[in-house]
Design an enzyme around this catalytic site. Structure first.
Site, PDB file in Angstrom:
ATOM      1  N   ASP A  82      18.484 -48.004  23.584  1.00 10.57           N
ATOM      2  CA  ASP A  82      19.039 -46.819  24.238  1.00 10.57           C
ATOM      3  C   ASP A  82      19.117 -46.984  25.757  1.00 10.57           C
ATOM      4  OD1 ASP A  82      18.852 -45.897  21.677  1.00 10.57           O
ATOM      5  OD2 ASP A  82      17.698 -44.103  22.156  1.00 10.57           O
ATOM      6  N   HIS A 233      14.542 -49.637  24.410  1.00 16.45           N
ATOM      7  CA  HIS A 233      15.401 -49.253  25.532  1.00 16.45           C
ATOM      8  C   HIS A 233      15.785 -50.498  26.321  1.00 16.45           C
ATOM      9  CE1 HIS A 233      13.350 -45.503  24.488  1.00 16.45           C
ATOM     10  NE2 HIS A 233      14.376 -44.871  25.041  1.00 16.45           N
TER      11      HIS A 233
END
Length: 481
Positions: A82, A233
């Site tokens: 992400d 992430h």
């Protein structure tokens, strides 16, 4: 000449009556107009209120046409990243390329605009591109669905311009729990999007500079399931994620997992609807406006291969139809027994609750399979482990570790960390093909059609006993259901 008091009062009463009549008409006009406006938008106030009120109460609706998903035969990990792309993304892509792993990148629109070449590379390398909003600002995204929708659309246009793709997969910044409500889920579904959360949090975003070892341990602490959706992430400041990634990949490979990118055919991991932490209101009129906007988007952009969305006229009865069909299904669902015919032995039958068909994959109770083959089963409750004995084989099914340990003539010959078992209402369920293989057998024939479904299993020749202690020499089974 002075007016008569009685005549004056009569005039006053008529004026009052006329005024009251006008006020009543005005009231009725303003009461009816919103309803007419709502009906003009494709969902009537009367019928649409049921869906609206259900969503308002926090309950998600049941759609009459439930989407079917493909369950992978092998235990599978879906690595997701992400908040990117960023200057760290090339390192992540290099690692994935080296390990021959495909993943999913939930990118931000503003980062895609700043790093268009990385978006192009993600798509070119065979990874899945997902939509993670435009700027990740919670206060904007969750103050009203319109704001969330606008950001998804803005990012999508950037992805389309840069790489020629319009992602159908969406991940809500921060996850859906307490951020999404039932309206958010419903409207995104109507637009044809698939919203995904995760079932493994690497913990790499708990704070700045999370240590590498902590990330790896967070992954290892997650309960093993057949499908693992791992949250990482690749945004700025996640150097530790890059460093931990190869070790996480090797961890799952050793457990026997394969890797794949997410698609719309993968059943999404979604958090339950919790009480929203954001103060917002949804009027019926606003709901109708958003509904029309999302459905019009779906008609214009959802690929034809997907099932078409219901028309607004059909939508008003969706909840009623779903409930009626559900009730009818429970009342009229035909019994689909699984009959097991044993050559040289007794036949047995499983009812519908004892097995399940997932595509071409048969899942059934481990105890039933082993005992009806003539083997023995034991369950050790403190350690949640099942012990199966069949001929020269002993197999330990360790539920907490999702591991299978195979012994032949008392000697351990293999350990399979496949996570390929599940506990359903106190019963361990396993896939037929894999379990038969562990017990020295194989599937020799399989017929799967609307009229006949038959699987033939062949085992190595060795003595086995049925429940009447009669010795069986022939170990060829025919299973019909």
């Amino acid at each position: 000449m002075r007016a008569h008091p009685q005549h004056s009062n009569s005039k006053m009463n008529k004026r009052i009556q006329l005024t009251m009549a006008v006020l009543l008409l005005v009231y009725l006009w303003f009461s009816i107009v919103p309803v007419q406006a709502a009906e003009g938008k494709g969902i009537s106030a009367q019928d649409g209120q049921e869906i609206y009120q259900m969503l308002k109460s926090g309950k998600r609706t049941s759609m009459p046409k439930e989407k079917t998903y493909k369950k992978p035969e092998q235990p599978t990990v879906y690595l997701t990243f992400d908040d990117g792309p960023s200057k760290l993304t090339p390192q992540v892509l290099d690692i994935l390329d080296k390990e021959d792993v495909k993943a999913t990148f939930f990118a931000l629109g503003e980062e895609a605009k700043a790093h268009p070449d990385l978006i192009k590379r993600i798509v070119k390398d065979g990874h899945t591109l997902g939509n993670h909003s435009y700027n990740h600002v919670y206060k904007e995204l969750y103050s009203d669905f319109q704001n969330f929708w606008n950001q998804i659309q803005r990012s999508e246009e950037i992805f389309a311009d840069v790489a020629g793709v319009r992602p159908q997969l969406v991940r809500a910044p921060g996850g859906t729990y307490t951020n999404f409500d039932a309206y958010y889920y419903y409207l995104m579904e109507q637009a044809g999007y698939t919203v995904l959360d995760w079932n493994v949090d690497s913990g790499d975003s708990k704070r700045q500079n999370v240590p590498v070892n902590e990330i790896i341990q967070s992954v290892k602490n997650a309960p093993l399931e057949h499908e693992m959706n791992v949250l990482f992430h690749d945004g700025t400041g996640h150097e530790s994620t890059v460093e931990a990634l190869p070790q996480v990949i090797h961890y799952y490979k050793k457990l026997g997992y394969t890797f794949a990118p997410l698609t719309t055919e993968v059943k999404p991991k979604q958090f339950p609807v919790g009480k929203p932490k954001w103060s917002r209101n949804m009027s019926f009129a606003h709901f109708n406006e958003l509904l029309q906007e999302t459905q019009q988007y779906a008609l214009a952009h959802v690929p034809p291969k997907n099932e078409p969305l219901d028309t607004p006229e059909q939508l008003v009865n969706q909840t009623k139809i779903a409930r009626e069909e559900s009730a009818q299904a429970l009342a009229s669902k035909p019994s689909l027994p699984l009959k097991i015919n044993v050559v040289g032995g007794n036949g047995y039958t499983l009812d519908q609750s004892q097995y399940e068909l997932q595509g071409d994959r048969i899942e059934l109770a481990l105890r039933f399979l082993v005992e009806k083959m003539g083997g023995r089963m034991e369950w050790n409750e403190p350690v949640k482990t099942a012990y199966a004995h069949y001929g020269m084989y002993d197999v330990e099914y360790d539920l907490p570790k999702r591991s299978i340990r195979l012994y032949k003539l008392g000697n351990r010959v293999a350990t399979h960390n496949l996570a390929d078992m599940s506990l359903v209402e106190g019963t361990i369920r396993v896939p037929l093909q894999n379990t038969v293989g562990l017990l020295g057998g194989r599937i020799t024939q399989s017929v799967m059609d609307s009229g006949t479904r038959e699987v033939s299993l062949a085992f190595r020749q060795f003595n086995m006993w049925n429940e009447n202690n009669s010795l069986l020499k022939n170990s060829l089974f025919a299973i019909n259901y």
